[in-house]
Design a protein around this motif. Structure first.
Motif, short mmCIF file in Angstrom:
data_model
loop_
_atom_site.label_atom_id
_atom_site.label_comp_id
_atom_site.label_asym_id
_atom_site.label_seq_id
_atom_site.Cartn_x
_atom_site.Cartn_y
_atom_site.Cartn_z
N LEU A 1 37.06 -4.69 -24.72
CA LEU A 1 36.44 -5.29 -23.53
C LEU A 1 35.45 -4.33 -22.88
O LEU A 1 34.38 -4.74 -22.41
N ALA B 1 41.32 -7.21 -18.61
CA ALA B 1 40.88 -8.57 -18.93
C ALA B 1 40.30 -9.24 -17.69
O ALA B 1 39.25 -9.91 -17.76
N ALA C 1 36.39 -10.12 -17.52
CA ALA C 1 36.10 -11.55 -17.34
C ALA C 1 35.29 -11.77 -16.07
O ALA C 1 34.34 -12.56 -16.05
N LEU D 1 31.50 -13.07 -16.22
CA LEU D 1 31.32 -14.36 -15.55
C LEU D 1 30.16 -14.29 -14.55
O LEU D 1 29.26 -15.14 -14.57
N TRP E 1 33.73 -20.34 -16.63
CA TRP E 1 34.98 -20.24 -15.90
C TRP E 1 36.16 -20.46 -16.83
O TRP E 1 37.18 -19.75 -16.75
N ALA F 1 36.63 -17.38 -19.01
CA ALA F 1 37.15 -16.26 -18.23
C ALA F 1 38.65 -16.42 -17.96
O ALA F 1 39.43 -15.47 -18.09
N VAL G 1 40.73 -16.06 -21.40
CA VAL G 1 40.83 -14.66 -21.84
C VAL G 1 41.78 -13.87 -20.94
O VAL G 1 42.65 -13.13 -21.41
N THR G 2 41.63 -14.04 -19.62
CA THR G 2 42.46 -13.29 -18.68
C THR G 2 43.92 -13.67 -18.80
O THR G 2 44.80 -12.81 -18.91
#
Length: 239
Positions: free
Chosen positions: A96, A164, A168, A172, A185, A188, A191-192
């Protein structure tokens, strides 16, 4: 007093609250909303940290119960373990950070240095806070029989969940002008959330570790965004 002997009416100065919430004073309004958002996120994080430090029995029982139930499922489902392992590696802190670094290089190439520095600052501040809090809290990771995965270091907060949320949030906000909002959104959130879940599924974190990582990540993004908006407003365009 005027020359005609009548008092000159001096309008009353608006209160601090009125000035901060006045839509015409956009900077003050944005900062107030951002400060409120940071406060609302940090309060549950601080409470969670205190409960972990104090080994509050209900939270401890919840964490242990979830960890053992998920571990029991993982032991009987190697395909699930494989998927969670791949996910947690692909969306780990290292990859990341590399992704955000690539975006930072792109932003510098597009002559948006302040946005690039905001991205760097957000990732750095969040990462340092997470590392410091791990040392301060000093919570051990779950102890499970026949673990399906292992991880080094302390447990609270989850570094994967934190990074994350940070990455994100950065990606974003950077790409909102270039893509559909719902798609960004959704990506994001997926993934989070799934990165945090992967740490629980593999038995290397407690639920409170992951929730704390999410909260700290959101608070960091909100705080650095407010600071960046202030800087950009005071120094003016471009970037």
């Amino acid at each position: 007093m005027s020359t005609s002997g009548q008092r000159t009416h001096v309008p009353a100065s608006p209160s601090w609250r009125a000035r901060r919430l006045d839509p015409d004073r956009s900077l003050g309004l944005r900062l107030t909303l951002a400060a409120t958002a940071v406060f609302l996120v940090l309060v549950p994080f601080a409470l969670l940290a205190l409960l972990v430090l104090g080994s509050w029995p209900p939270l401890h029982r919840l964490d242990v119960s979830v960890a053992h139930h998920l571990h029991g499922y993982a032991v009987g489902h190697p395909g699930w373990v494989w998927f969670m392992t791949v996910w947690t590696n692909v969306f780990g802190p290292g990859p990341l950070r590399v992704a955000v670094l690539a975006v930072v290089v792109w932003l510098f190439a597009r002559r948006a240095p302040r946005l690039a520095w905001w991205a760097v600052t957000t990732m750095a501040v969040g990462g340092l806070l997470g590392a410091l809090l791990k040392l301060l809290v000093g919570r051990d990771r779950p102890e499970l029989l026949d673990p399906v995965a292992r991880a080094a270091g302390y447990s609270f907060p989850s570094g994967h969940a934190l990074n994350a949320a940070l990455a994100a949030g950065v990606l974003l906000l950077v790409f909102l002008p270039y893509a559909r909002r719902w798609a960004l959104w959704s990506a994001a959130v997926v993934v989070t959330v799934l990165t945090g879940v992967s740490r629980l599924a593999l038995g290397v974190h407690y639920t409170s570790d992951v929730v704390a990582g999410w909260l700290l990540g959101v608070a960091t993004v909100a705080a650095t965004t407010a600071a960046f908006r202030t800087w950009r407003t005071r120094t003016g365009p471009p970037s």
